[in-house]
Design a protein around this motif. Structure first.
Motif, PDB file in Angstrom:
ATOM      1  N   THR A 121       0.745  -1.088  -0.176  1.00 36.10           N
ATOM      2  CA  THR A 121      -0.222   0.124  -0.005  1.00 36.10           C
ATOM      3  C   THR A 121       0.973   1.198   0.153  1.00 36.10           C
ATOM      4  OG1 THR A 121      -0.178   0.086   2.685  1.00 36.10           O
ATOM      5  CG2 THR A 121      -1.865  -1.202   1.203  1.00 36.10           C
ATOM      6  N   GLY A 122       2.197   1.079  -0.194  1.00 34.82           N
ATOM      7  CA  GLY A 122       3.047   2.326  -0.191  1.00 34.82           C
ATOM      8  C   GLY A 122       2.910   2.964   1.177  1.00 34.82           C
TER       9      GLY A 122
ATOM     10  N   GLU B 198     -11.229   7.550  -1.553  1.00 38.76           N
ATOM     11  CA  GLU B 198     -10.157   7.434  -2.458  1.00 38.76           C
ATOM     12  C   GLU B 198      -8.995   6.363  -2.360  1.00 38.76           C
ATOM     13  OE1 GLU B 198     -11.839  11.675  -1.470  1.00 38.76           O
ATOM     14  OE2 GLU B 198     -11.620   9.863  -0.277  1.00 38.76           O
ATOM     15  N   PHE B 199      -9.017   5.879  -1.117  1.00 35.56           N
ATOM     16  CA  PHE B 199      -7.852   4.734  -0.736  1.00 35.56           C
ATOM     17  C   PHE B 199      -8.536   3.590  -0.650  1.00 35.56           C
ATOM     18  CE2 PHE B 199      -6.450   8.901   0.936  1.00 35.56           C
ATOM     19  CZ  PHE B 199      -5.408   9.275   0.012  1.00 35.56           C
ATOM     20  N   VAL B 200      -9.829   3.100  -0.927  1.00 40.88           N
ATOM     21  CA  VAL B 200     -10.407   1.949  -0.837  1.00 40.88           C
ATOM     22  C   VAL B 200      -9.522   0.800  -1.790  1.00 40.88           C
ATOM     23  CG1 VAL B 200     -12.191   0.286  -1.455  1.00 40.88           C
ATOM     24  CG2 VAL B 200     -12.564   2.631  -0.065  1.00 40.88           C
ATOM     25  N   ASP B 201      -9.300   1.235  -3.060  1.00 43.86           N
ATOM     26  CA  ASP B 201      -8.482   0.162  -3.893  1.00 43.86           C
ATOM     27  C   ASP B 201      -6.862   0.104  -3.330  1.00 43.86           C
ATOM     28  OD1 ASP B 201     -10.798  -0.143  -5.602  1.00 43.86           O
ATOM     29  OD2 ASP B 201      -9.787   1.259  -6.897  1.00 43.86           O
ATOM     30  N   LEU B 202      -6.272   1.207  -2.897  1.00 49.75           N
ATOM     31  CA  LEU B 202      -4.979   0.938  -2.367  1.00 49.75           C
ATOM     32  C   LEU B 202      -5.002  -0.009  -0.920  1.00 49.75           C
ATOM     33  CD1 LEU B 202      -1.945   1.824  -2.409  1.00 49.75           C
ATOM     34  CD2 LEU B 202      -2.915   3.644  -0.796  1.00 49.75           C
ATOM     35  N   ALA B 203      -5.942   0.315  -0.080  1.00 50.72           N
ATOM     36  CA  ALA B 203      -6.030  -0.342   1.140  1.00 50.72           C
ATOM     37  C   ALA B 203      -6.523  -2.112   0.948  1.00 50.72           C
ATOM     38  CB  ALA B 203      -7.032   0.375   2.036  1.00 50.72           C
TER      39      ALA B 203
ATOM     40  N   ASP C 289      -5.595  -3.861  -1.352  1.00 57.14           N
ATOM     41  CA  ASP C 289      -4.263  -4.427  -1.810  1.00 57.14           C
ATOM     42  C   ASP C 289      -3.810  -5.102  -0.611  1.00 57.14           C
ATOM     43  OD1 ASP C 289      -4.750  -4.272  -4.405  1.00 57.14           O
ATOM     44  OD2 ASP C 289      -3.147  -2.534  -4.639  1.00 57.14           O
ATOM     45  N   GLY C 290      -3.573  -4.342   0.537  1.00 50.44           N
ATOM     46  CA  GLY C 290      -2.959  -4.671   1.740  1.00 50.44           C
ATOM     47  C   GLY C 290      -3.762  -5.599   2.452  1.00 50.44           C
TER      48      GLY C 290
END
Length: 193
Positions: A115-116, A154-159, A161-162
């Motif tokens: 998630t960077g 805004e961060f659902v896709d990123l999170a 992944d984690g």
């Protein structure tokens, strides 16, 4: 029955979480700011490393969560930001509610890497996203204390992944059929889940 789970406190904290996250995202557009804006506010929060927090007892985690909630309310007040509870259900559903089980993490850094830095090395979600701490006194059946967080849309896709790639069971969506909690029906009935 869900003893000591206070739906009104959950709603109040959710409103503050959504209002603060929206403000932070509008100002910076980065997920890193979701960590920094709260931790920079509190000497208490700045005094601990991520490793120390990962090793906290249940009582220390509860105190930490309360300090996060207090710091966020102070920031909202200082910036004259008002939480709009009238659109809270839609706001919560536009993002994603997450249960974080700090005692279940492998502390391997997978969620942080994929998630960077949205999640930290120990899988903790950003301070700004914390909604409610479900401690031992809140749970009426044998369950593990955990933290409920809100992932902004805004961060659902990123999170995701984690959550999906983490090898442990420390990050679980509240909508997951695998998560059985005494408070979930309350949230569904209130239209928050």
């Amino acid at each position: 029955m869900c003893e000591n789970f206070d739906l009104n406190t959950f709603i109040k904290n959710s409103g503050a979480t959504v209002a603060w996250c929206n403000h932070v995202i509008e100002m910076s557009r980065t997920h890193q700011a979701l960590w920094e804006t709260i931790s920079d506010q509190s000497e208490y929060l700045k005094s601990f490393s991520s490793r120390q927090i990962a090793e906290f007892s249940e009582a220390e985690r509860s105190e930490l969560a309360n300090k996060v909630f207090e710091a966020r309310l102070e920031l909202l007040s200082r910036k004259s930001i008002i939480a709009d509870e009238s659109s809270l259900a839609a706001s919560l559903r536009s993002g994603e509610l997450l249960a974080f089980f700090p005692t279940e993490t492998f502390n391997d850094g997978t969620a942080e890497v994929v998630t960077g830095g949205y999640f930290n090395y120990f899988n903790w979600p950003p301070f700004s996203t914390w909604v409610y701490y479900v401690g031992e006194k809140t749970i009426s059946q044998p369950q593990i204390p955990h933290l409920i967080c809100w992932i902004p849309p805004e961060f659902v896709d990123l999170a995701s992944d984690g959550i999906d790639l983490s090898p442990d069971l420390s990050l679980v969506r509240l909508t997951s059929a695998d998560l059985d909690t005494c408070y979930k029906p309350m949230l569904v009935q209130a239209g928050l889940l």
